[in-house]
Design a protein around this motif. Structure first.
Motif: not given
Lengths: 344, 549
Positions: A5, A7, A11-12, A15-16, B15, B449-451, B453-454, B457
């Motif tokens: 995982x 960032x 996907x982020x 989404x934006x 987010x 650990x995912x937000x 928002x994650x 979605x």
């Protein structure tokens, strides 16, 4: 299955980008308010075919584009008043003078004294210059002949307003709600002014229980009578004539002591194109425009130089009461309040 | 408490905080703002007038009567219909599943005219076919019209709910010896309780604000929503119409509170979508029940077909109901007015997208994220349904006619008006679906650990995709045909087909109105078919990749 995982992920970004695209889309939508070129914007109470005809004639004569939005009287009145801070339209075209007077009281109309107004009768002009009449119509009774003769084979057609009080007609009369319709309010005032206050209310209180329904839309009674849902309806004569012309089995009766109505045009204060608005009003009041409008709408022109369409009866020939429009305006709140007490 | 919550959100999930801010800002600007504007209109005299006039006291009572009757009948029909096409799988279920969309699609006034032409005193079914001289005007006609108008809402909500039920639970009950009826009563129906509550809430609030049906078939039976309209459009009595509209908020808030209470009391018992989905088929239903359900679907479909047939007949004959000579002149009129059709589709699609995104975000924030003021958020998404559309439309004009939010005359105000109008349903569809998810799913993602928002979605949204599609479809279909909210928002450069249809009907141009309505229905169904092809393919890919993973 075992994915690191991290960032920002795809996907982020997606989404934006989606949110950005959405915002841009809304932004593009907001550009609808176009900058006017040489144009006049008209809120039209008269029918779409009629306003389109007048618009085409005006554009051909002046080169000025006409944008129009057609809606019912009540909707346009509400719109003009609600938009008073930043009007979208220049002209309010058509509808009874009583409604223009109602808007005038809120300060939303501009003053203009068109030259053609000088030749009009006093009842067809606002003395202060807020509105000017360009057509005449009258109240009448529409009868669906098929339904009437089926239900009332031995009863003559109603010839007077008092004939409507026949108890046999209970449930077969349709009339717009006076609270939402200037047509029906005109009917109330007609009875009050021809009979006097007390006798007028006695008449109305006797008639109300006989009415099958009071629809909110002024266009409803001719429709409901035309399709045979009701045998009798109270409506403007010109609307009833047009339905008969379209093929509905309606006949129109204009009782003695009916009330006439002036259809008017006014300029909205603060509209985007005031000069073109004045030119448009002058055009609408011209003999040529009024003749064309009368031929298509089955109304009577007010301009004395406009000839009556062939075969038409002038509304001026009907038996009218001496209708006091100012009094009707003054009494409106009181009358409608009492009506709402009387009729459930 | 509030500040600490915000601080925690900021540290752990920016987010989510951003999403919360966007949703709150939208609701404050476009729901609460106009409502406050409405609330400021009535004077003390207006309130006194509203409270003491017998006509409006009776209208209030009539509103409560129709509220009860129409809500129950719509919910019943919608539930039965949804059960028939999802669990019972009656013959032709796939086809029947689409039929209610036609009812949603037909613009109110054309639907009303079709209703009168079919069932009126001179109706094709009543008078011409059966020789009856019945009157549909009054409470009974209104009840029938509202049932047909609102049952598609119940159907869409319950359809999603039934599809989300785990067949394994039903099979387990059957395996333990329960009969079919017992499984239905003790397993299936309890599992769709959140959907039933959501549907009941929205139908009842929709009935509160309904003015098209009462206007056309109510006769002298008046309800508050029509009183709002007549006050508004008669002599522009803003104060009185606003007061009448605000009266409608009272039962809306009461209904919301009741639904919240019942849902809170039952929530923990019904979370079923767990870590492993079952591939078992749903238990079969008794043959007699299956054919009874088929009959219900068939009758509804026949009525819809008759309604559409009447509209089409109006489009292709000279004078609807009077002169049946074939003609194409009405169709030619439509070809000259395709601009409005294009606007209706484009604005409705945009509104549906906005509504779907907002519904998902709001539903997740309220149901799972435990953000501050979430009950206020929940209530704010509901309020638009209680205010009659005409009053909300005028409120929009009053609120957004001058800077800083000058939107009058633009396409944006129409799109936002549409999205706001149907947010209550979309939100409830998403909330009901999320309510059926086991909380451990997104909590597991957060622990890894995912937000939030994650988690939303990547995990929650895919799991509730049926609800998202239902929300989009519902909002799109309703927005295409919507009338009451947008009637004051259309302008010179932004005509809409639905308002043009009303105008034509009001002028007695029924042939043109029917032709434009037919065109609107056809084009919208084609759009939905296209949407189905796209989303169907995407969903299949999703299923495949999941199976492979």
């Amino acid at each position: 299955m075992h994915q690191t995982i991290r960032r920002p992920s795809g996907a982020w970004w997606r989404n934006r980008i989606a949110l950005l695209a959405l915002a841009m889309s809304l932004g593009l939508l907001a550009t609808g308010r176009a900058t006017a070129q040489d144009e006049v914007r008209v809120y039209a109470v008269i029918n779409e075919d009629d306003v389109r005809m007048l618009a085409d004639m005006f554009t051909a004569e002046t080169g000025i584009k006409v944008s129009y939005l057609r809606a019912s009287t009540g909707e346009l009145v509400s719109r003009v008043i609600a938009e008073a801070g930043a009007p979208q339209a220049d002209v309010l075209l058509g509808g009874p003078s009583a409604q223009h007077i109602a808007i005038e009281e809120t300060g939303a109309l501009a003053v203009y004294h068109p030259a053609a107004a000088a030749a009009l009768p006093a009842y067809a002009v606002s003395p202060e210059g807020y509105w000017t009449g360009f057509y005449l119509t009258a109240l009448g009774i529409g009868v669906n002949l098929e339904r009437f003769h089926q239900l009332f084979p031995d009863t003559p057609l109603p010839a007077t307003w008092d004939d409507l009080l026949n108890p046999v007609f209970k449930g077969e009369i349709v009339m717009t709600d006076p609270v939402s319709s200037s047509t029906a309010y005109l009917f109330l005032q007609d009875q009050l002014q021809r009979l006097g206050w007390d006798a007028g209310w006695a008449y109305l209180e006797k008639l109300a229980p006989l009415v099958g329904q009071f629809p909110a839309s002024g266009g409803a009674p001719p429709q409901l009578v035309g399709t045979g849902e009701y045998a009798l309806g109270v409506a403007y004569v010109h609307a009833l004539i047009r339905y008969r012309h379209d093929g509905f089995p309606i006949t129109t009766i204009v009782p003695p002591g009916t009330a006439g109505e002036v259809g008017a045009v006014s300029i909205i204060k603060g509209g985007p194109n005031p000069d073109n608005a004045r030119r448009f009003v002058d055009f609408v009041l011209s003999a040529k425009a009024e003749e064309a409008f009368a031929a298509q709408s089955f109304t009577t022109p007010l301009n004395p130089d406009a000839p009556l369409p062939e075969g038409a009866t002038s509304f001026a020939d009907y038996d009218y009461i001496d209708y006091d429009a100012e009094l009707a305006g003054e009494q409106r709140d009181e009358v409608l309040l009492r009506w709402q007490q009387v009729v459930d | 408490m509030g500040l600490r919550s915000f601080g925690r959100l900021w540290r752990f999930d920016r987010g989510l905080l951003l999403a919360y801010g966007l949703v709150a800002l939208f609701l404050l600007t476009f729901v609460v703002g106009p409502l406050v504007r409405v609330a400021l209109e009535p004077t003390l005299a207006d309130w006194r007038l509203v409270m003491t006039t017998p006509r409006w006291q009776r209208a209030a009572l009539n509103t409560l009567i129709t509220l009860g009757l129409s809500t129950v009948s719509s919910l019943l029909l919608g539930t039965v219909y949804a059960y028939a096409v999802t669990r019972a799988r009656v013959p032709g279920a796939r086809f029947f599943g689409v039929v209610p969309l036609f009812l949603l699609l037909t613009p109110p006034f054309v639907a009303g005219l079709a209703f009168i032409l079919l069932l009126g005193r001179r109706g094709l079914l009543t008078y011409q076919l059966l020789g009856l001289e019945t009157s549909i005007y009054g409470l009974h006609g209104l009840w029938l019209a509202q049932t047909l108008s609102f049952f598609p809402v119940a159907y869409l909500v319950l359809r999603s709910a039934f599809l989300a039920v785990d067949p394994g639970l039903e099979q387990a009950a059957r395996g333990l010896g329960a009969g079919r009826g017992q499984v239905l009563r003790t397993v299936t129906l309890p599992l769709v309780t959140p959907g039933l509550l959501a549907a009941a809430l929205f139908i009842s609030i929709g009935v509160l604000g309904d003015f098209g049906n009462p206007m056309l078939v109510g006769g002298r039976f008046q309800v508050l929503a029509t009183a709002v309209y007549t006050q508004l459009t008669g002599w522009a009595s803003f104060g009185t119409s606003a007061a009448l509209g605000l009266v409608l908020l009272v039962p809306a808030v009461v209904l919301f509170g009741a639904q919240q209470w019942v849902q809170a009391a039952t929530r923990q018992r019904f979370a079923t979508v767990g870590g492993r989905s079952s591939s078992l088929p749903a238990p079969t239903v008794a043959p007699w029940l299956r054919w009874a359900l088929f009959t219900v679907c068939l009758l509804v479909t026949l009525f819809v077909a008759a309604s559409q047939g009447v509209v089409l007949m109006g489009a292709l004959t000279k004078l609807w109901g009077v002169d049946f000579t074939p003609t194409f002149e009405h169709a030619k009129y439509v070809l000259g007015h395709v601009g409005g059709l294009g606007n209706s589709l484009r604005f409705a699609a945009t509104a549906a997208l906005v509504c779907t995104v907002l519904s998902l975000l709001a539903a997740y924030l309220v149901q799972r994220a435990k953000v501050p003021l979430r009950r206020g958020l929940d209530l704010a998404t509901l309020l638009p349904a209680a205010i009659p559309g005409t009053l909300m439309g005028v409120a929009f004009v009053l609120a957004f006619n001058t800077p800083p939010f000058q939107l009058t005359g633009t396409a944006a105000i129409i799109v936002i008006g549409m999205a706001v109008s149907y947010l209550p349903v979309g939100y409830r569809i998403c909330a009901a679906a999320i309510d059926q998810l086991r909380p451990s799913l997104d909590e597991s993602a957060a622990n890894l650990g995912a937000s939030r928002l994650r988690a939303l979605t990547s995990i929650v949204a895919p799991l509730v995709r049926q609800a998202l599609v239902a929300t989009f479809v519902f909002c799109f279909v309703q927005s295409v045909g919507t009338l009451s909210t947008v009637i004051f928002l259309v302008s010179f450069d932004t005509p809409l087909a639905s308002v043009t249809i009303l105008n034509l009907a009001d002028q007695g141009r029924w042939g043109r109105a029917a032709a434009l309505a037919s065109a609107l229905i056809i084009v919208t169904m084609l759009s939905l078919a296209l949407l189905y092809l796209i989303t169907g393919r995407s969903l299949k890919q999703l299923e495949f990749s999941r199976a492979g993973g």
